[in-house]
Motif scaffolding. Structure first.
Motif, short mmCIF file in Angstrom:
data_model
loop_
_atom_site.label_atom_id
_atom_site.label_comp_id
_atom_site.label_asym_id
_atom_site.label_seq_id
_atom_site.Cartn_x
_atom_site.Cartn_y
_atom_site.Cartn_z
N GLN A 7 16.99 1.61 -8.61
CA GLN A 7 16.20 2.01 -9.77
C GLN A 7 14.80 1.39 -9.69
OE1 GLN A 7 18.89 1.46 -13.16
NE2 GLN A 7 17.03 1.02 -14.35
N THR A 8 14.77 0.08 -9.34
CA THR A 8 13.50 -0.64 -9.24
C THR A 8 12.64 -0.05 -8.12
OG1 THR A 8 14.61 -2.64 -9.99
CG2 THR A 8 12.47 -2.93 -8.91
N LYS A 9 13.28 0.26 -6.98
CA LYS A 9 12.52 0.81 -5.85
C LYS A 9 12.01 2.20 -6.15
CE LYS A 9 14.60 -2.18 -2.47
NZ LYS A 9 15.33 -2.34 -1.21
N GLU A 10 12.83 3.00 -6.85
CA GLU A 10 12.35 4.33 -7.22
C GLU A 10 11.11 4.23 -8.10
OE1 GLU A 10 15.74 6.47 -8.74
OE2 GLU A 10 16.66 6.39 -6.74
N GLU A 11 11.16 3.26 -8.99
CA GLU A 11 9.98 3.05 -9.85
C GLU A 11 8.77 2.68 -8.99
OE1 GLU A 11 10.31 -0.06 -12.80
OE2 GLU A 11 8.30 0.37 -13.56
N LEU A 12 8.98 1.80 -8.01
CA LEU A 12 7.88 1.37 -7.14
C LEU A 12 7.33 2.51 -6.30
CD1 LEU A 12 9.09 -2.14 -5.90
CD2 LEU A 12 7.23 -1.64 -7.49
N SER A 84 11.20 -2.78 1.59
CA SER A 84 11.96 -2.77 2.85
C SER A 84 13.20 -3.64 2.79
CB SER A 84 11.09 -3.31 3.99
OG SER A 84 10.50 -2.27 4.69
N ALA A 85 13.05 -4.83 2.24
CA ALA A 85 14.10 -5.85 2.44
C ALA A 85 14.50 -6.57 1.16
CB ALA A 85 13.62 -6.88 3.46
N GLY A 86 14.13 -5.99 0.01
CA GLY A 86 14.42 -6.68 -1.24
C GLY A 86 15.63 -6.12 -1.95
N THR A 87 16.26 -6.97 -2.74
CA THR A 87 17.31 -6.53 -3.67
C THR A 87 17.14 -7.30 -4.96
OG1 THR A 87 18.81 -8.17 -2.75
CG2 THR A 87 19.17 -5.90 -2.05
N VAL A 88 17.48 -6.65 -6.06
CA VAL A 88 17.52 -7.37 -7.32
C VAL A 88 18.79 -6.95 -8.04
CG1 VAL A 88 15.97 -5.66 -8.42
CG2 VAL A 88 16.29 -7.90 -9.48
N ILE A 89 19.57 -7.96 -8.44
CA ILE A 89 20.87 -7.71 -9.07
C ILE A 89 20.65 -7.27 -10.52
CG2 ILE A 89 23.07 -8.81 -9.71
CD1 ILE A 89 22.87 -8.83 -6.79
#
Ligand SMILES: [Zn+2]
Length: 256
Positions: A7-12, A84-89
């Motif tokens: 969700q966060t990456k789609e926003e980005l 590329s390499a991030g995750t957020v729980i």
């Protein structure tokens, strides 16, 4: 179900990086942290401008000073790295944001950069990967807004507030339950004492003030001391009722 990371990456992905300098920095971040080189491989000229190649034309896993000289470009590089390499729980589960790389020097460059920007990232080696992580909810929210994920930031802050309210509510409910239990236990002891006195000396033989309270306690087992006080003639304060009940209990102790 889309994860909070996705969700966060789609926003980005929806936020545009405008200046050419930042576009290059974002690409550098994407490439260094693992985006597929093939996609950019055809455009060797473009790669040259990213400051990510060594003298042999191979990808060099370091962050070039030139790339992050400008404030705007630092932000873009960090955004690229996170994509590329991030995750957020999901903040409802846990507070954890990570950027992972197998390259030690790159992880150290990145740690230095992130700390310079002001984020309290830590670095740990986990299963031969270097993990840069944040565990503090406010720092995670700040980081998300820094890279332009404002909805994700709001989500983290909202969950934090929800959790705080929930905790506050639980604390209040627990202390109410504890108080209720105390009240019930005290009433049980008082009633036992009065029943002993009734058996040993008879309630009608007690002094007037004690007899009145003893009968009221027996009739209204569920009432608080303050409520009992309102039934006494003339009305008695909570501590007045308490005082008389203590005297009754003391007498009962002597009689039993
Ligand atoms: Zn820039």
């Amino acid at each position: 179900m889309v994860s909070f990371s996705q969700q966060t990456k789609e926003e980005l992905y929806r936020t545009e990086t405008e200046s050419p300098c930042c576009v290059r920095a974002e690409y550098a971040g994407l490439l260094l942290f693992g985006a597929n080189l093939d996609r950019y491989g055809e455009d060797e000229a473009m790669l040259q401008t990213l400051n990510v190649l060594d003298e042999n034309g191979k990808l060099c896993y370091r962050i070039a000073t030139e790339t992050v000289r400008e404030e705007c470009c630092r932000r873009a590089l960090v955004k690229g790295a996170f994509l590329s390499a991030g995750t957020v729980i999901d903040p409802r589960k846990n507070y954890n944001l990570e950027i992972v790389t197998p390259h030690k020097e790159l992880s150290e460059d990145m740690l230095r950069l992130l700390q310079e920007i002001g984020f309290p990232f830590r670095l740990v080696l986990r299963k031969s990967k270097y993990v840069l992580y944040l565990k503090n909810s406010e720092a995670i929210a700040d980081f998300l807004s820094y890279i332009g994920a404002f909805q994700a930031q709001m989500e983290v802050l909202n969950v934090k507030i929800e959790k705080e309210i929930h905790n506050e509510f639980n604390r209040a409910a627990n202390s109410e339950t504890a108080n209720l239990e105390k009240t019930i236990n005290a009433a049980v002891e008082q009633i036992q004492a009065i029943m002993i006195l009734d058996k040993m000396v008879g309630l009608d033989n007690l002094p007037d003030d004690l007899r009145e309270v003893a009968y009221l306690r027996l009739e209204h087992k569920e009432m608080s001391l303050a409520e009992l006080g309102t039934l006494v003639e003339p009305p008695l304060s909570k501590s007045g009722v308490n005082h008389r009940l203590k005297r009754l209990m003391k007498m009962a102790l002597q009689e039993s």
